[in-house]
Scaffold this motif. Structure first.
Motif, PDB file in Angstrom:
ATOM      1  N   ALA B  70      29.436  69.451  11.776  1.00 29.91           N
ATOM      2  CA  ALA B  70      28.225  69.970  11.918  1.00 29.91           C
ATOM      3  C   ALA B  70      27.335  70.656  10.714  1.00 29.91           C
ATOM      4  O   ALA B  70      26.471  71.217  10.835  1.00 29.91           O
ATOM      5  N   GLY B  71      28.080  70.530   9.605  1.00 27.28           N
ATOM      6  CA  GLY B  71      27.210  71.145   8.418  1.00 27.28           C
ATOM      7  C   GLY B  71      27.561  72.634   8.502  1.00 27.28           C
ATOM      8  O   GLY B  71      26.677  73.235   7.449  1.00 27.28           O
ATOM      9  N   LEU B  72      28.357  73.328   8.989  1.00 28.73           N
ATOM     10  CA  LEU B  72      28.639  74.793   9.059  1.00 28.73           C
ATOM     11  C   LEU B  72      29.401  75.087   7.997  1.00 28.73           C
ATOM     12  O   LEU B  72      29.598  76.188   7.314  1.00 28.73           O
ATOM     13  N   ASP B  73      30.543  74.094   7.427  1.00 27.88           N
ATOM     14  CA  ASP B  73      31.463  74.579   6.450  1.00 27.88           C
ATOM     15  C   ASP B  73      31.300  73.442   5.533  1.00 27.88           C
ATOM     16  O   ASP B  73      31.042  72.147   5.817  1.00 27.88           O
ATOM     17  N   SER B  74      31.539  73.734   4.478  1.00 26.99           N
ATOM     18  CA  SER B  74      31.656  72.587   3.031  1.00 26.99           C
ATOM     19  C   SER B  74      33.101  71.829   3.280  1.00 26.99           C
ATOM     20  O   SER B  74      33.848  72.173   3.790  1.00 26.99           O
ATOM     21  N   VAL B  75      33.177  70.742   2.544  1.00 24.63           N
ATOM     22  CA  VAL B  75      34.295  69.996   2.481  1.00 24.63           C
ATOM     23  C   VAL B  75      34.841  69.871   1.093  1.00 24.63           C
ATOM     24  O   VAL B  75      34.160  70.081   0.310  1.00 24.63           O
ATOM     25  N   SER B  76      36.062  69.756   1.099  1.00 28.01           N
ATOM     26  CA  SER B  76      36.838  69.795  -0.243  1.00 28.01           C
ATOM     27  C   SER B  76      36.751  68.389  -0.843  1.00 28.01           C
ATOM     28  O   SER B  76      36.631  68.159  -1.875  1.00 28.01           O
ATOM     29  N   ALA B  77      36.636  67.241   0.112  1.00 29.19           N
ATOM     30  CA  ALA B  77      36.422  65.923  -0.366  1.00 29.19           C
ATOM     31  C   ALA B  77      36.266  65.142   0.654  1.00 29.19           C
ATOM     32  O   ALA B  77      36.162  65.577   1.957  1.00 29.19           O
ATOM     33  N   GLY B  78      35.426  63.774   0.571  1.00 33.38           N
ATOM     34  CA  GLY B  78      35.048  63.027   1.496  1.00 33.38           C
ATOM     35  C   GLY B  78      33.669  63.241   1.950  1.00 33.38           C
ATOM     36  O   GLY B  78      33.163  63.935   1.219  1.00 33.38           O
ATOM     37  N   GLN B  79      33.270  62.335   2.739  1.00 34.60           N
ATOM     38  CA  GLN B  79      31.616  62.352   3.149  1.00 34.60           C
ATOM     39  C   GLN B  79      31.549  62.488   4.537  1.00 34.60           C
ATOM     40  O   GLN B  79      32.536  61.993   5.263  1.00 34.60           O
ATOM     41  N   VAL B  80      30.430  63.051   4.705  1.00 34.53           N
ATOM     42  CA  VAL B  80      30.149  63.249   6.263  1.00 34.53           C
ATOM     43  C   VAL B  80      28.847  62.686   6.534  1.00 34.53           C
ATOM     44  O   VAL B  80      27.896  63.129   5.665  1.00 34.53           O
ATOM     45  N   TRP B  81      28.303  61.742   7.525  1.00 31.70           N
ATOM     46  CA  TRP B  81      26.882  61.393   7.815  1.00 31.70           C
ATOM     47  C   TRP B  81      26.706  62.022   9.284  1.00 31.70           C
ATOM     48  O   TRP B  81      27.554  62.150  10.174  1.00 31.70           O
ATOM     49  N   LEU B  82      25.510  62.678   9.295  1.00 30.96           N
ATOM     50  CA  LEU B  82      24.953  63.039  10.996  1.00 30.96           C
ATOM     51  C   LEU B  82      23.926  61.821  10.807  1.00 30.96           C
ATOM     52  O   LEU B  82      22.738  61.859  10.195  1.00 30.96           O
ATOM     53  N   GLY B  83      24.012  61.011  11.650  1.00 30.93           N
ATOM     54  CA  GLY B  83      23.139  59.892  11.969  1.00 30.93           C
ATOM     55  C   GLY B  83      23.155  58.979  10.742  1.00 30.93           C
ATOM     56  O   GLY B  83      24.226  58.877  10.068  1.00 30.93           O
ATOM     57  N   GLY B  84      22.134  59.119   9.932  1.00 33.18           N
ATOM     58  CA  GLY B  84      21.934  58.177   8.752  1.00 33.18           C
ATOM     59  C   GLY B  84      22.072  58.960   7.629  1.00 33.18           C
ATOM     60  O   GLY B  84      22.025  58.598   6.584  1.00 33.18           O
ATOM     61  N   THR B  85      22.072  60.324   7.878  1.00 30.83           N
ATOM     62  CA  THR B  85      22.049  61.242   6.786  1.00 30.83           C
ATOM     63  C   THR B  85      23.435  61.783   6.321  1.00 30.83           C
ATOM     64  O   THR B  85      24.131  62.137   6.980  1.00 30.83           O
ATOM     65  N   GLU B  86      23.619  61.695   4.755  1.00 28.82           N
ATOM     66  CA  GLU B  86      24.867  62.115   4.472  1.00 28.82           C
ATOM     67  C   GLU B  86      24.793  63.702   4.481  1.00 28.82           C
ATOM     68  O   GLU B  86      23.680  64.102   3.517  1.00 28.82           O
ATOM     69  N   ILE B  87      25.532  64.479   4.706  1.00 24.18           N
ATOM     70  CA  ILE B  87      25.396  65.937   4.753  1.00 24.18           C
ATOM     71  C   ILE B  87      26.119  66.540   3.782  1.00 24.18           C
ATOM     72  O   ILE B  87      25.915  67.708   3.259  1.00 24.18           O
ATOM     73  N   GLY B  89      27.097  67.604   0.276  1.00 23.08           N
ATOM     74  CA  GLY B  89      26.316  67.640  -0.788  1.00 23.08           C
ATOM     75  C   GLY B  89      24.871  68.422  -0.760  1.00 23.08           C
ATOM     76  O   GLY B  89      24.176  68.769  -1.394  1.00 23.08           O
ATOM     77  N   LEU B  90      24.636  68.403   0.792  1.00 22.78           N
ATOM     78  CA  LEU B  90      23.286  69.127   1.136  1.00 22.78           C
ATOM     79  C   LEU B  90      23.300  70.493   0.614  1.00 22.78           C
ATOM     80  O   LEU B  90      24.316  71.106   0.766  1.00 22.78           O
ATOM     81  N   LYS B  91      22.175  71.117   0.217  1.00 21.24           N
ATOM     82  CA  LYS B  91      21.889  72.585  -0.184  1.00 21.24           C
ATOM     83  C   LYS B  91      21.948  73.221   1.204  1.00 21.24           C
ATOM     84  O   LYS B  91      21.600  72.681   2.340  1.00 21.24           O
ATOM     85  N   ASP B  92      22.264  74.538   1.105  1.00 19.60           N
ATOM     86  CA  ASP B  92      22.142  75.360   2.305  1.00 19.60           C
ATOM     87  C   ASP B  92      20.980  75.363   3.163  1.00 19.60           C
ATOM     88  O   ASP B  92      20.799  75.289   4.311  1.00 19.60           O
ATOM     89  N   ARG B  93      19.706  75.339   2.392  1.00 24.63           N
ATOM     90  CA  ARG B  93      18.562  75.139   3.173  1.00 24.63           C
ATOM     91  C   ARG B  93      18.508  73.976   3.942  1.00 24.63           C
ATOM     92  O   ARG B  93      17.808  73.877   5.168  1.00 24.63           O
ATOM     93  N   GLU B  94      18.902  72.704   3.222  1.00 22.14           N
ATOM     94  CA  GLU B  94      18.489  71.553   4.047  1.00 22.14           C
ATOM     95  C   GLU B  94      19.577  71.396   5.317  1.00 22.14           C
ATOM     96  O   GLU B  94      19.389  70.890   6.283  1.00 22.14           O
ATOM     97  N   LEU B  95      20.911  72.134   5.165  1.00 20.58           N
ATOM     98  CA  LEU B  95      21.925  72.001   6.027  1.00 20.58           C
ATOM     99  C   LEU B  95      21.143  72.831   7.087  1.00 20.58           C
ATOM    100  O   LEU B  95      21.442  72.655   8.326  1.00 20.58           O
ATOM    101  N   THR B  96      20.664  74.022   6.789  1.00 17.25           N
ATOM    102  CA  THR B  96      20.107  75.072   7.989  1.00 17.25           C
ATOM    103  C   THR B  96      19.235  74.275   8.807  1.00 17.25           C
ATOM    104  O   THR B  96      19.257  74.376   9.834  1.00 17.25           O
TER     105      THR B  96
END
Lengths: 854, 309
Positions: B70-87, B89-96
């Protein structure tokens, strides 16, 4: 249990820090003012004790000069010879000393202090009691020579060989500086110019056989008290005799007036700090206890009884008080050192190293610090004791609603009614003393009422104040408004801190605006002269100045005025001590006076007197009443009341009774005074601007007086009132600093309480910026609430104060709207500043930790 | 209740794809020797318009999985996509902004802002964004959840079930791509819990939403289309068309495993006897260390008996 208390104290030390700061500020002002006044008192006690003669013989003078007359009481110098023969007298010295003289350098710049400290010209003689010793050059001898003190010489770049002019009452004269004398004791700030004795007598007192006092030295083995008795046996009761101790005391008490002002100002600050601090501490403890409800419930469940819980909270408060007092005491020492340095700027060279810290200082510090925290924590502690053991088991949703406010409503309205009654009584009272005490009572009661009922006003007022928030800032605005409404008790207490300060400011600014307007009106109404020549501090000036004015080309009518203290025995049996003015004959040309009975010609006729109608009525005085009066120097006379005025303005604003008489009458009984003001009209056909230029030029050698037209005169009065305003603003500053601490405190604790809520908001997409704005808006609405409440209360106080002032003849009422608007805008800024840290903290909060269950 | 035909489901008529995806998702807390691996290289695909439940014993990493997806927490490794967006590496503002506009949340407790009434709570994400809610959709959601006569109530005036329904409405109101529900029934009595689960089910079936629910209640999990089982930071099993009994049985084996070998580092479920799911250790559907196709849900047949009721 004690261990639990200590742990809890340490665990909450961050949250207690702001409360501690409030304690520190209050204690610092208390300690600082005590240390400062102790230090000054001891310094001057020492100075006067070491410089006072064993016995001083001075002319009798019973009347206090509330307005300076410029006269210097003297006694015949030959008294010294009579005293010298008295048994037990080792030596006598003739003193010829004149205060408040003006000494100017070649450029006509005054050599003495310009900040109110006196310039003293006196005769030089060798004595081990002299506060100075000759450090360069030689002693003065002959009419053209003088010594000057080293501090003044340094400050004004005066060197041996320079020529100065001394503007004395008998006439100004030039002296050449032949030596410099350095203070061996503390310099109290005065500038000293020494002349030889004959010069001082003739040039300063205008009489070679006069002295201002006689210093008597005791023979070895003769006590001061015995010596005084011996001298009194010789001189009788014609003169005033004082031993060294009595002389030092009276000198110290003269200076004491000035020092008392500083002391009271400082204690005023301490009072505001204490008052505002109490709110902060009450609020902090209430919030801490609300947050610790479960913990306290657990303690109760484990078997702690109510008393123990209450005691644990109170011990925490006492710990806070002790820490705060200790730090405050240290801060107070720093504050005193700062004040001592500051006095140095005014020429009073005190030494911080000789600071006096008597036992009452730490005692008072701890009493204030610990007492305030204890009292402030008492109610929250009682509430803590009422926490039920069940609270430990309940789901710890912090109660946002709190207990009903019915009790507050009841107490608040009862006190409010009493306060309102006192203020109405004050407004309708015709006696100044009664009105003033009713005012004081009303102010205190209405303050209590507002503080008690404040939480009740939170809902309606903040609904209005924050009404536009949802429209302006959307849901962020809506949430901040509702957050402020959430706990009315807390919002009320937080705003109360700001309210107290702003109510004071509001009241005093209304009073001062009304005073300014009254004086303006009075000046407009009464001042008819083109120009007034006068001293900044209303000090009298030598006749030479008047002569220069009269001789100025284009000066037409010149009317002099003087003041004198006098004692009157009134027909109602009371004795009044007041100040009367004396005016030259053509008063009507320069000052417009409205008479209820009689006219200027009658009032100013020889042996006649005029006074205010109301004052006369209060004392059963009628036109034709013959009043026995006493002038300075025990001169007695009987004056006939010939006119009653309709305004108090004639003698000068604020003088009780508005008494005045013809200058001839005044000069007959007080021949040795000086003019206090000279009114000048341009002669027919003379341009007033041209006259002003010429007057300015003619008076250039007399920097102690200024030429003023009506506008300048108003400005002078305004500046006098402004001094009071500066004090008000300084108080405001302090109150705001503490109030900001209070708002920061409340917001910080609210943010902690709402951690999960903030986490939820962040989770569903509230940006950090929006979160900060939400907290900022809440802060602003609390601050503005405090400001509005404070100003409303201040306005009520201001109206009441004006009613008291009206009894003193200040009839105008004015509300300084621009100041009030500025204060409200300022409170918005206060809100924003106070929210900075809590908002930052909230926005830095980790979303996940915030939403984590439990 | 509305009929399926009138729902805006048709707008989501595009072939169901993947709403969220993670590859090699690793989350470690702390560092060095004391580091705790909460998620160990997880690969997962969350199918669109499905109701996915995440189960596992305490400490298995199920909440962490949800938080990172859900983009509430950062990851240590790996990738997460929400729909077509990789989340990642996003900044807090974009995650919010992403959470605000594309994700809906329900939590176990403290779901609502106490100062706002029900309607204000429901529209809060859109208010924050400064957007007007789609009135027709909003009314539809409100009616679906039966909140019509509760709209002006503050949370304190609502029962726990009603509060959760408001939270559900809030999550649905902005029609997010994905709704994350973290133990939404944890604080409710069974009747209210069933009600909320029914609404989530309905959100998927009739409103065409995608729901990911973290739970440890087998009964709740049984309402989903697919259950993912997590143990020790890995997805060890999955169960389509779950039943409460099946889930319970599967969970029991975790308990046994944990009871017997509390230090089982690789989280392998040792009992292959259960035919419902392949063995996590080497089964084709397991998300072990080797990257491969993640467990993906196949659309249940229309005549599939619904697990609820």
């Amino acid at each position: 249990m004690l261990k639990a208390t200590l742990r809890s104290f340490l665990a909450h030390k961050g949250r207690l820090a702001l409360s501690a700061l409030a304690v520190i500020l209050s204690v610092a002002f208390v300690a600082g003012s005590l240390i400062f006044s102790d230090t000054v008192t001891r310094t001057f006690d020492r100075l006067f004790a070491s410089t006072s003669a064993d016995v001083t013989v001075a002319p009798k003078d019973d009347l206090d000069e509330s307005v300076p007359t410029g006269r210097t009481p003297t006694l015949p110098a030959e008294v010294a010879k009579r005293v010298a023969k008295v048994d037990g007298v080792a030596a006598t010295h003739v003193d010829a000393s004149v205060e408040n003289i003006t000494v100017v350098d070649r450029d006509n710049d005054p050599v003495g202090s310009t900040t109110g400290a006196p310039t003293i010209a006196l005769n030089w003689y060798k004595s081990d009691r002299s506060p100075v010793e000759l450090t360069s050059g030689r002693t003065p001898s002959g009419p053209g020579e003088a010594l000057i003190d080293a501090d003044t010489a340094d400050k004004k770049d005066v060197e041996i060989g320079d020529t100065l002019s001394v503007l004395a009452a008998p006439g100004s004269f030039k002296v050449r500086i032949v030596g410099i004398a350095t203070f061996t004791t503390t310099n109290p700030g005065a500038a000293l110019v020494f002349l030889d004795t004959p010069t001082a007598q003739t040039k300063l007192l205008g009489d070679k056989d006069a002295a201002t006092s006689i210093a008597v030295d005791a023979a070895p083995g003769v006590s001061d008290v015995d010596l005084k008795r011996h001298v009194a046996a010789e001189l009788g009761t014609a003169y005033d005799l004082k031993t060294a101790e009595e002389e030092a005391e009276s000198a110290a008490s003269e200076l004491g007036g000035f020092l008392d002002v500083i002391k009271y100002v400082m204690l005023g600050f301490a009072g505001v700090a204490v008052l505002v601090g109490i709110f902060l501490i009450v609020n902090t403890f209430s919030m801490l206890i609300a947050q610790r409800t479960r913990e306290l419930g657990l303690l109760r469940a484990l078997g702690a009884d109510r008393k123990q819980v209450r005691r644990s909270v109170l011990i925490e408060a006492v710990l806070l008080g002790v820490v705060g007092s200790t730090l405050g005491l240290a801060a107070g020492i720093g504050l005193a050192a700062g004040l001592i340095e500051l006095m140095g700027l005014f020429g009073m060279n005190l030494k911080s190293t000789e600071m006096v810290i008597g036992w009452p200082t730490p005692f008072a510090s701890y009493v204030v610090g610990v007492g305030v925290t204890f009292v402030a924590a008492y109610l929250p502690a009682r509430r803590a004791a009422q926490v039920s053991p069940m609270a430990a088991l309940a789901d710890a949703e912090i109660a946002g609603v709190g207990r009903p406010l019915r009790m507050r409503a009841l107490v608040g309205s009862v006190v409010a009614v009493a306060g309102a009654a006192a203020l109405v009584g004050c407004a309708t009272s015709s006696d100044t003393a009664t009105a003033a005490s009713l005012l004081g009572l009303g102010v205190v009661l209405s303050l209590i009422a507002t503080v008690v009922a404040g939480p009740l006003l939170v809902r309606p007022v903040i609904r209005v104040l924050g009404g536009a928030f949802p429209a302006l800032f959307g849901s962020v605005g809506r949430m901040s408004q509702r957050n402020a409404l959430r706990n009315p008790r807390r919002t009320g207490a937080t705003a109360a801190a700001l309210m107290v300060g702003l109510a004071l400011v509001g009241g005093l600014s209304v009073a001062s605006a009304s005073m300014t307007k009254s004086f303006d009106d009075q000046i407009d109404k009464t001042l008819g002269a083109d120009f007034v020549v006068q001293n900044n501090a209303f000090m009298p000036f030598p006749p030479e100045v008047t002569k220069k004015v009269t001789d100025t080309d284009g000066a037409g009518l010149v009317v002099r005025s003087r003041f004198t203290p006098m004692k009157l025995r009134m027909p109602d049996g009371r004795t009044a001590e007041t100040t009367a003015a004396g005016f030259g004959k053509q008063l009507d040309e320069v000052v417009k006076t409205t008479y209820a009975q009689g006219n200027s010609a009658q009032a100013l006729a020889p042996g006649r007197l005029a006074m205010d109608r109301d004052y006369a009525k209060d004392h059963d005085v009628r036109v034709g009443s013959v009043l026995p009066v006493e002038f300075p120097g025990e001169r007695k006379a009987e004056l006939t009341v010939a006119a009653l005025t309709d305004n108090d303005g004639a003698a000068g604003p604020g003088m009780e009774g508005g008494l005045f008489m013809g200058l001839g009458t005044l000069e007959k009984y007080v021949p040795d005074g000086q003019d206090s003001a000279v009114y000048v009209n341009a002669s027919p056909g003379t341009d007033t601007e041209a006259l002003r230029d010429r007057l300015d030029t003619a008076l250039d050698p007399y920097p102690q007086v200024q030429v003023r037209d009506q506008a300048d005169y108003k400005k002078l009065i305004r500046e006098q009132i402004a001094v009071m305003l500066y004090l008000v603003y300084a108080l405001l500053g302090l109150a705001i600093v503490i109030a900001v601490l209070g708002v920061v405190n409340t917001l910080a604790l609210s943010v902690v309480e709402r951690t999960r809520e903030i986490g939820l908001l962040r989770a569903i997409g509230l940006a950090r910026r929006q979160l900060r704005r939400m907290i900022r808006l809440e802060s602003v609405v609390i601050a503005v609430f405090g400001a509005v409440l404070g100003l409303a209360l201040g306005l009520v106080w201001g109206v009441s104060m004006q009613q008291v002032l009206e009894l003193q003849g200040l009839k105008a009422f004015a509300v300084p709207w621009s100041t009030l608007v500025a204060v409200v805008i300022g409170s918005v800024v206060v809100g924003i500043v106070a929210a900075l840290l809590p908002a930052l903290r909230a926005s830095r909060m980790n979303v996940l930790e915030a939403i984590a269950h439990e | 209740m509305s009929t399926p035909a009138s729902t805006p489901n048709t707008e989501h008529a595009e072939p169901p794809g993947v709403a969220a995806r993670a590859r090699g998702l690793t989350k470690a807390y702390g560092s060095g020797e004391t580091a705790v691996i909460a998620l160990d290289s997880v690969d997962v695909d969350i199918a669109r318009q499905r109701f996915t439940a995440v189960m596992g014993p305490s400490g298995s990493g199920k909440s962490t999985l949800m938080h990172t997806l859900a983009g509430l927490d950062s990851v240590s490794a790996g990738q997460v996509w929400l729909g077509g967006t990789e989340i990642t590496g996003l900044k807090d503002r974009e995650l919010t902004r992403l959470r605000r506009d594309r994700v809906g949340f329900m939590f176990q407790s403290f779901n609502l802002i106490p100062t706002l009434n029900a309607r204000e709570n429901i529209t809060l994400p859109m208010d924050i964004a400064g957007q007007r809610p789609d009135a027709e959709w909003l009314e539809h959601v409100i009616d679906t959840l039966g909140l019509r006569d509760r709209l002006s109530h503050r949370p304190a005036q609502l029962s726990g079930g009603q509060q959760q329904r408001v939270a559900c409405a809030r999550a649905l109101a902005s029609r997010p791509e994905l709704i994350f529900a973290d133990e939404p029934t944890g604080n409710l009595d069974s009747r209210a819990g069933l009600e909320v689960l029914g609404f989530l089910r309905e959100a998927v079936d009739t409103l065409g939403q995608t729901v990911v629910m973290v739970t440890h209640d087998p009964g709740a999990a049984a309402h989903s289309d697919l259950v993912l089982f997590l143990a020790d930071g890995r997805i060890v099993d999955e169960m389509p068309r779950p039943t409460a009994e099946g889930v319970l049985e599967r969970m029991k084996r975790f308990d046994v495993l944990h009871g017997v070998a509390s230090n089982a580092a690789d989280g392998v479920a040792p009992d292959p006897a259960d035919g419902v799911a392949p063995d996590a250790g080497d089964g084709p559907g397991a998300s072990g260390a080797p990257p491969g196709p993640a467990p993906t849900l196949t659309k249940p047949a229309p005549d599939d008996p619904s697990p609820q009721d």
